[in-house]
Scaffold this motif. Structure first.
Motif, PDB file in Angstrom:
ATOM      1  N   GLU A  91       4.277 -22.460 145.454  1.00 19.08           N
ATOM      2  CA  GLU A  91       5.453 -23.328 145.380  1.00 19.08           C
ATOM      3  C   GLU A  91       5.287 -24.344 144.249  1.00 19.08           C
ATOM      4  O   GLU A  91       6.240 -24.599 143.493  1.00 19.08           O
ATOM      5  CB  GLU A  91       5.644 -24.050 146.722  1.00 19.08           C
ATOM      6  CG  GLU A  91       6.981 -24.757 146.879  1.00 19.08           C
ATOM      7  CD  GLU A  91       8.162 -23.792 146.854  1.00 19.08           C
ATOM      8  OE1 GLU A  91       9.251 -24.203 146.394  1.00 19.08           O
ATOM      9  OE2 GLU A  91       8.000 -22.618 147.279  1.00 19.08           O
ATOM     10  N   ASP A  92       4.068 -24.926 144.129  1.00 25.66           N
ATOM     11  CA  ASP A  92       3.811 -25.884 143.047  1.00 25.66           C
ATOM     12  C   ASP A  92       3.940 -25.193 141.686  1.00 25.66           C
ATOM     13  O   ASP A  92       4.491 -25.763 140.732  1.00 25.66           O
ATOM     14  CB  ASP A  92       2.399 -26.470 143.188  1.00 25.66           C
ATOM     15  CG  ASP A  92       2.271 -27.381 144.397  1.00 25.66           C
ATOM     16  OD1 ASP A  92       3.318 -27.779 144.949  1.00 25.66           O
ATOM     17  OD2 ASP A  92       1.122 -27.664 144.803  1.00 25.66           O
ATOM     18  N   LEU A  93       3.451 -23.967 141.586  1.00 24.63           N
ATOM     19  CA  LEU A  93       3.519 -23.219 140.339  1.00 24.63           C
ATOM     20  C   LEU A  93       4.971 -22.923 139.976  1.00 24.63           C
ATOM     21  O   LEU A  93       5.396 -23.072 138.817  1.00 24.63           O
ATOM     22  CB  LEU A  93       2.713 -21.926 140.478  1.00 24.63           C
ATOM     23  CG  LEU A  93       2.669 -20.989 139.269  1.00 24.63           C
ATOM     24  CD1 LEU A  93       2.178 -21.713 138.025  1.00 24.63           C
ATOM     25  CD2 LEU A  93       1.772 -19.784 139.565  1.00 24.63           C
ATOM     26  N   LYS A  94       5.747 -22.514 140.996  1.00 26.73           N
ATOM     27  CA  LYS A  94       7.158 -22.201 140.759  1.00 26.73           C
ATOM     28  C   LYS A  94       7.911 -23.445 140.281  1.00 26.73           C
ATOM     29  O   LYS A  94       8.718 -23.388 139.347  1.00 26.73           O
ATOM     30  CB  LYS A  94       7.787 -21.672 142.051  1.00 26.73           C
ATOM     31  CG  LYS A  94       9.258 -21.269 141.934  1.00 26.73           C
ATOM     32  CD  LYS A  94       9.700 -20.420 143.110  1.00 26.73           C
ATOM     33  CE  LYS A  94       9.706 -21.186 144.407  1.00 26.73           C
ATOM     34  NZ  LYS A  94      10.833 -22.153 144.493  1.00 26.73           N
ATOM     35  N   ASP A  95       7.621 -24.612 140.908  1.00 29.92           N
ATOM     36  CA  ASP A  95       8.284 -25.858 140.521  1.00 29.92           C
ATOM     37  C   ASP A  95       7.968 -26.215 139.070  1.00 29.92           C
ATOM     38  O   ASP A  95       8.852 -26.643 138.315  1.00 29.92           O
ATOM     39  CB  ASP A  95       7.841 -27.008 141.441  1.00 29.92           C
ATOM     40  CG  ASP A  95       8.418 -26.868 142.847  1.00 29.92           C
ATOM     41  OD1 ASP A  95       9.348 -26.058 143.032  1.00 29.92           O
ATOM     42  OD2 ASP A  95       7.908 -27.561 143.756  1.00 29.92           O
ATOM     43  N   SER A  96       6.708 -26.054 138.667  1.00 30.46           N
ATOM     44  CA  SER A  96       6.327 -26.383 137.291  1.00 30.46           C
ATOM     45  C   SER A  96       7.022 -25.473 136.294  1.00 30.46           C
ATOM     46  O   SER A  96       7.483 -25.919 135.224  1.00 30.46           O
ATOM     47  CB  SER A  96       4.803 -26.253 137.124  1.00 30.46           C
ATOM     48  OG  SER A  96       4.136 -27.185 137.933  1.00 30.46           O
ATOM     49  N   GLN A 113       1.580 -23.159 149.308  1.00 28.35           N
ATOM     50  CA  GLN A 113       1.720 -24.420 148.592  1.00 28.35           C
ATOM     51  C   GLN A 113       1.421 -24.242 147.103  1.00 28.35           C
ATOM     52  O   GLN A 113       2.126 -24.784 146.244  1.00 28.35           O
ATOM     53  CB  GLN A 113       0.768 -25.459 149.194  1.00 28.35           C
ATOM     54  CG  GLN A 113       0.939 -26.866 148.622  1.00 28.35           C
ATOM     55  CD  GLN A 113       2.330 -27.429 148.859  1.00 28.35           C
ATOM     56  OE1 GLN A 113       2.791 -27.486 149.992  1.00 28.35           O
ATOM     57  NE2 GLN A 113       3.022 -27.809 147.786  1.00 28.35           N
ATOM     58  N   SER A 114       0.357 -23.459 146.791  1.00 28.67           N
ATOM     59  CA  SER A 114      -0.003 -23.234 145.392  1.00 28.67           C
ATOM     60  C   SER A 114       1.106 -22.520 144.636  1.00 28.67           C
ATOM     61  O   SER A 114       1.446 -22.870 143.497  1.00 28.67           O
ATOM     62  CB  SER A 114      -1.294 -22.416 145.308  1.00 28.67           C
ATOM     63  OG  SER A 114      -2.372 -23.128 145.864  1.00 28.67           O
ATOM     64  N   SER A 122       7.945 -15.846 147.263  1.00 29.16           N
ATOM     65  CA  SER A 122       7.581 -16.867 146.270  1.00 29.16           C
ATOM     66  C   SER A 122       6.777 -16.243 145.138  1.00 29.16           C
ATOM     67  O   SER A 122       6.964 -16.577 143.958  1.00 29.16           O
ATOM     68  CB  SER A 122       6.759 -17.983 146.924  1.00 29.16           C
ATOM     69  OG  SER A 122       7.532 -18.690 147.855  1.00 29.16           O
ATOM     70  N   ARG A 153      -2.221 -22.513 152.216  1.00 30.01           N
ATOM     71  CA  ARG A 153      -2.670 -22.996 150.906  1.00 30.01           C
ATOM     72  C   ARG A 153      -2.033 -22.175 149.798  1.00 30.01           C
ATOM     73  O   ARG A 153      -1.633 -22.699 148.752  1.00 30.01           O
ATOM     74  CB  ARG A 153      -4.196 -22.931 150.818  1.00 30.01           C
ATOM     75  CG  ARG A 153      -4.741 -23.424 149.485  1.00 30.01           C
ATOM     76  CD  ARG A 153      -6.252 -23.295 149.415  1.00 30.01           C
ATOM     77  NE  ARG A 153      -6.902 -24.217 150.315  1.00 30.01           N
ATOM     78  CZ  ARG A 153      -8.232 -24.327 150.450  1.00 30.01           C
ATOM     79  NH1 ARG A 153      -9.017 -23.545 149.734  1.00 30.01           N
ATOM     80  NH2 ARG A 153      -8.764 -25.185 151.282  1.00 30.01           N
ATOM     81  N   ASN A 206      -7.268 -22.158 142.025  1.00 27.52           N
ATOM     82  CA  ASN A 206      -6.611 -22.363 143.327  1.00 27.52           C
ATOM     83  C   ASN A 206      -6.198 -21.037 143.954  1.00 27.52           C
ATOM     84  O   ASN A 206      -6.401 -20.795 145.149  1.00 27.52           O
ATOM     85  CB  ASN A 206      -5.380 -23.266 143.165  1.00 27.52           C
ATOM     86  CG  ASN A 206      -5.752 -24.708 142.933  1.00 27.52           C
ATOM     87  OD1 ASN A 206      -6.852 -25.133 143.277  1.00 27.52           O
ATOM     88  ND2 ASN A 206      -4.846 -25.475 142.345  1.00 27.52           N
ATOM     89  N   VAL A 231      -4.955 -23.576 137.975  1.00 21.21           N
ATOM     90  CA  VAL A 231      -4.023 -22.747 138.750  1.00 21.21           C
ATOM     91  C   VAL A 231      -4.734 -21.499 139.268  1.00 21.21           C
ATOM     92  O   VAL A 231      -4.636 -21.129 140.442  1.00 21.21           O
ATOM     93  CB  VAL A 231      -2.796 -22.360 137.882  1.00 21.21           C
ATOM     94  CG1 VAL A 231      -1.972 -21.258 138.561  1.00 21.21           C
ATOM     95  CG2 VAL A 231      -1.929 -23.579 137.620  1.00 21.21           C
TER      96      VAL A 231
END
Length: 945
Positions: A85-90, A82-83, A16, A79, A123, A120
């Protein structure tokens, strides 16, 4: 512990991170206005990737030992996953939005603002710190062959010996329902504090100060919670005057140490070992506790595990700590953390801007701390935050009470916000008042805005209400440890119904529990401050006299104990039974909460009241009849260790000598230490027996107040000075006047004997010093030079010099032989009221109206130390016989005992209810005597700890 659940988990997260870096590089080549932010994200993700690759290597089976990791690393990786993954989605969403734009070609747009990038990175840094720490821990455990369960029981056995202040931690049950900042309030300030906390190279202390009611504690709880969520909180302590052990520093460092041991498992053995090596550590001085329980364990942890992250101590309401000396000591110790190898330690501290705290910070280098003045935030920001709070609270009331959608209107909200600003406590109190379920919110809001809160009572009812208010609320504002309504009722011998009715009307300023066994607490200390301050509480009907409230509680405690304590109160019938073997609940039934309170605090309330303890009074009778019963009760409730301090305090109170009818201005011990002599405004001199405390002689003759009394070196004569312009010489045995010396043209302020007893010196209002031949009773020299009254004189130990202190703000050192002034010592900014030589003659100490004590080097005339701490003028100062200590008396009603070497005060003696005018050491240095405007003389045992 379980092994890290498979290599695939780490591999997935590493993949990721690679994908995120690839996406960022694509943005970097296409987006021009966010280059710096993109590069920051890439750098942080690469750091995380590096750490994850290290984890990947350690969990390879080929490594020989599969890393047995803790839950911390598992949580950190989850954690992190998840961080990322959220960054990649954005980032992918930003690309999809570009592809969906069918109206012409749109450039790729970076999906984050600068603040979004900050979030970001924060985190990712938290994830990185968690994983790094866990890796250090786990690798060290493997290298040393240590089992995390090894000696766990042994460590716990020692750690339970650390005295713990209940409710001090931010996440304790007592703090559970206290508020935190709403999401959109205090945003910039919280961001600033959190950035400071994470900056390992930043200043060690962050002092948030602000006047009462500005929201300091709410911010402190919010910061503590945020730090805990990010693994940066070491410990927290929320002071609360009247909150039991939270109201003083006795358990301050032990509570912090216990929390550190609980939050950071690897520090636990170091703290446990400190207690094992020194079982008495929890009772030792604050400096020793800080060194052994905080600094050394953290230093060892830092060296062993190379801690990269900071640990923050959150200390709230420092000004609520009872002893000013403890506050100064704690601040000084925190400032010294740079010098003890604990670079990971930071302190976030809140307080009101009290003078003593401001002075303490002024003595600390700016390099070590930064401050933020809460009440200096811009008016617009404060009103914005208060408006968010008020709207939130009123919306809750509207929802719970099913009010119409148009309530309250925007105009009334604006008025309420304007009335409250800049005080959050006003807004909170007003909202609680409006939300009281016994009243209509619309009417209550109208009352608040119109300042017309009142009730209809006839004169008799009103007087009864005021008396009950002073008794009940007066008890609550001075109580040492909060009690439940039921326990308070039993202590005050009131019905529970009366207590509940009176408390029910004050829910806007009191936290009144719905469950009867939970304590009643003030919602904010400013309510206490208001009721106790006659300059703020202008209605005398509601003004609480602190001494009266303490006296009421002292009498209630004594009456409750006298009527309930008895031998074998729990009917155990076996004096050898251990507390741990007593059936659960037995002690609570036989010694209910209010009786336990009385056993612990009866002397505390006596000490702070205006009750004079004497033979045959209620306290004396209680001790005679129930002393052993009281000790048994303390043992049963696990508080027998407190008995020594309570007994010592009570003994000091017993040594209050009362017989003068006017203020007492001077006191002195006889050379053999068996007698104590005092001079008073009532024109008399009293000679007291030190052992019995009885007045053996009353010497009369002066026509004005007695300003000074001294013994001759052989103890056979007593000399007194008076504002009747005379000096009298008395025969100690007979009590008769042998000589009256008259020469001064104004009142005589001071007299002193030469060491050989042949000369007498006097200082007077006429600006002169006279040296007398004591045998002949004749003035031999008149020393002139002062431009104002001479208030104090003292001979050097060898008799060659004479020092005089004057209202002209100077000290003069005279040659006794020539009568010439050899030195003029300047530096005080107010009257110099007392001067004294050290026993070795090398130092002079002076006390002044400017609130300071100065220590001078006699050889050079230079001031070596300035001792500060008293809040008003210092009236008297004296060296101990061995010269190691100095005692000072002040109009702030205290006596301070100072260590000459360090310049720090070791004890503050409190008990007088008015100015302390004089102080004297006993010849063996074990006792101090103090004289006061409260018409009493007190004796203090200064060797007792």
């Amino acid at each position: 512990m379980e092994a890290l659940g498979g290599i695939a988990t780490v591999t997935t997260v590493v993949s990721s991170s690679i994908k995120v870096i690839s996406l960022c590089v694509e943005y970097l080549s296409s987006v021009k206005d966010a280059k710096e932010d993109i590069e920051r994200v890439i750098s942080e993700v690469k750091d995380v990737q590096s750490i994850l690759q290290k984890v990947q290597q350690l969990v390879q089976p080929s490594n020989g030992t599969i890393l047995q990791t803790s839950q911390s690393i598992v949580d950190g990786i989850k954690r992190c996953a998840q961080s990322l993954e959220d960054l990649k989605d954005s980032l992918e969403l930003g690309k999809r939005q570009k592809a969906m734009d069918r109206i012409g070609f749109r450039a790729l747009k970076w999906p984050f603002s600068s603040k979004g990038v900050d979030k970001v990175i924060n985190n990712l840094q938290t994830c990185k710190q968690t994983i790094t720490l866990a890796l250090n821990v786990d690798q060290t455990i493997i290298a040393l062959g240590i089992s995390q369960n090894l000696d766990a029981a042994e460590h716990s056995r020692y750690l339970v010996k650390l005295s713990f202040a209940d409710g001090a931690a931010f996440d304790s049950h007592l703090q559970e329902h206290e508020s935190q900042c709403l999401p959109d309030t205090r945003v910039e300030l919280r961001h600033q504090i959190m950035n400071w906390a994470k900056d390992a190279n930043g200043k060690r202390i962050f002092w948030l100060n602000g006047m009462a009611g500005t929201g300091k504690s709410t911010i402190a709880r919010t910061i503590a919670s945020s730090l805990a969520d990010q693994g940066l909180l070491g410990a927290s302590f929320f002071f609360s005057r009247g909150g039991g052990d939270r109201g003083h520093a006795t358990k301050f460092f032990t509570t912090l140490a216990a929390q550190l041991a609980s939050r950071i498992k690897l520090i636990k053995p170091y703290i446990a070992n400190a207690v094992a090596e020194n079982p008495g550590l929890p009772q030792q001085a604050l400096a020793e506790q800080f060194e052994q329980l905080i600094c050394r364990p953290l230093s060892k942890l830092q060296k062993s595990f190379c801690l990269a992250q900071t640990l923050v101590l959150v200390i709230d309401a420092m000004d609520e700590c009872e002893q000013e000396a403890d506050i100064k000591a704690i601040l000084r110790l925190f400032a010294e953390t740079n010098d003890v190898g604990t670079s990971c330690l930071k302190v976030f501290l809140t307080s009101r801007p009290e003078l003593s705290i401001r002075l303490s910070f002024h003595a600390i280098s700016d390099v070590l701390y930064q401050d933020f003045v809460l009440h200096n935030i811009s008016q617009s920001t404060i009103e914005h935050d208060i408006e968010i709070f008020v709207k939130h609270e009123l919306a809750t009331i509207k929802r719970e009470r099913s009010l119409t959608e148009d309530w309250p209107d925007e105009h009334n909200i604006k008025r309420l916000v304007a009335n409250a600003s800049p005080l959050f406590i006003y807004a909170a109190t007003a909202c609680r008042f409006i939300g009281d379920r016994r009243w209509h919110p619309q009417k209550r809001l109208f009352d608040v805005l119109q300042y017309s809160i009142a009730g209809d009572y006839d004169n008799h009812e009103r007087q009864e209400l005021i008396e009950e208010f002073k008794e009940i609320i007066g008890s609550l504002v001075v109580i040492a440890d909060p009690l439940s309504p039921a326990s308070l009722a039993n202590l005050l011998t009131k019905s529970e119904e009366t207590i509940n009715i009176r408390l029910d009307h004050l829910r806007s300023v009191l936290n009144v529990p719905d469950v009867q066994n939970l304590p009643v607490k003030l919602l904010h200390p400013s309510f206490r401050d208001f009721l106790l301050n006659h300059q703020r509480c202008l209605d005398n009907q509601f003004l609480i006299r602190k001494t009266d409230a303490h006296a009421k509680l002292a009498r209630c405690c004594l009456q409750l104990m006298a009527s309930h304590l008895r031998k074998d109160i729990c009917d155990l019938r076996n004096p050898e039974v251990l507390n741990s073997d007593i059936e659960s609940g037995v002690v609570g039934r036989c010694l209910p909460t209010e009786l336990q309170y009385a056993c612990r605090y009866w002397v505390y309330h006596l000490q702070h009241s205006d009750i004079s303890v004497c033979d045959g009074d209620e306290a004396h009778q209680f001790i005679q009849k129930h002393f052993l019963h009281w000790l048994e009760a303390l043992s049963l409730i696990g508080r027998v260790n407190e008995s020594v301090h309570i007994i010592v305090t009570f003994q000091e109170m017993l040594h209050t000598l009362e017989d003068h009818s006017g203020w007492v201005g001077t006191v002195v011990f006889s050379p053999d230490g068996n007698k104590l002599v005092s001079g008073s405004d009532d024109r008399t001199i009293r000679v007291w027996n030190v052992v019995t405390g009885q007045a053996e002689q009353t010497l009369k003759g002066h026509s004005g107040w007695v300003t000074r009394v001294i013994f001759s070196p052989d103890g056979s004569k007593l000399v007194s000075a008076s504002n009747d312009s005379t000096i009298r010489i008395w025969n100690v045995t007979s009590g008769h006047v042998e000589q009256i010396l008259e020469s001064h043209s104004g009142w005589v302020a001071s007299v002193a004997f030469s060491p050989d007893g042949r000369k007498l010196a006097s200082g007077a209002e006429d600006k002169t010093v006279q040296i007398w031949n004591f045998v002949k009773g004749q003035a031999e020299q008149t020393l002139k030079g002062h431009s104002d009254a001479v208030h104090s004189v003292a001979f050097s130990p060898d008799g060659s010099k004479l020092a005089s202190a004057s209202h002209d703000r100077t000290i003069r050192v005279w040659s006794v032989v020539t009568g010439h002034a050899e030195q003029i010592l300047e530096g005080h900014s107010g009257w110099v009221l007392c001067v004294v030589f050290s026993p070795d003659g090398r130092k002079l100490a002076s006390a002044s109206e400017d609130k300071t004590v100065r220590l001078w080097k006699v050889a050079t005339g230079q001031a070596e130390q300035i001792l500060t701490g008293h809040s008003v003028l210092v009236s008297s100062v004296v060296f101990s016989p061995d010269g190691s200590k100095l005692a000072s008396a002040s109009a702030d009603r205290t006596v301070r005992v100072w260590n000459i070497n360090t310049g720090k005060h070791e004890r503050i003696l409190e008990g007088h209810s008015n100015w302390v005018t004089g102080v004297a050491f006993s010849p063996d240095g074990s006792k101090l005597a103090s004289a006061s405007d409260d018409r009493t003389v007190r004796m203090w045992n200064i060797t007792a700890e």
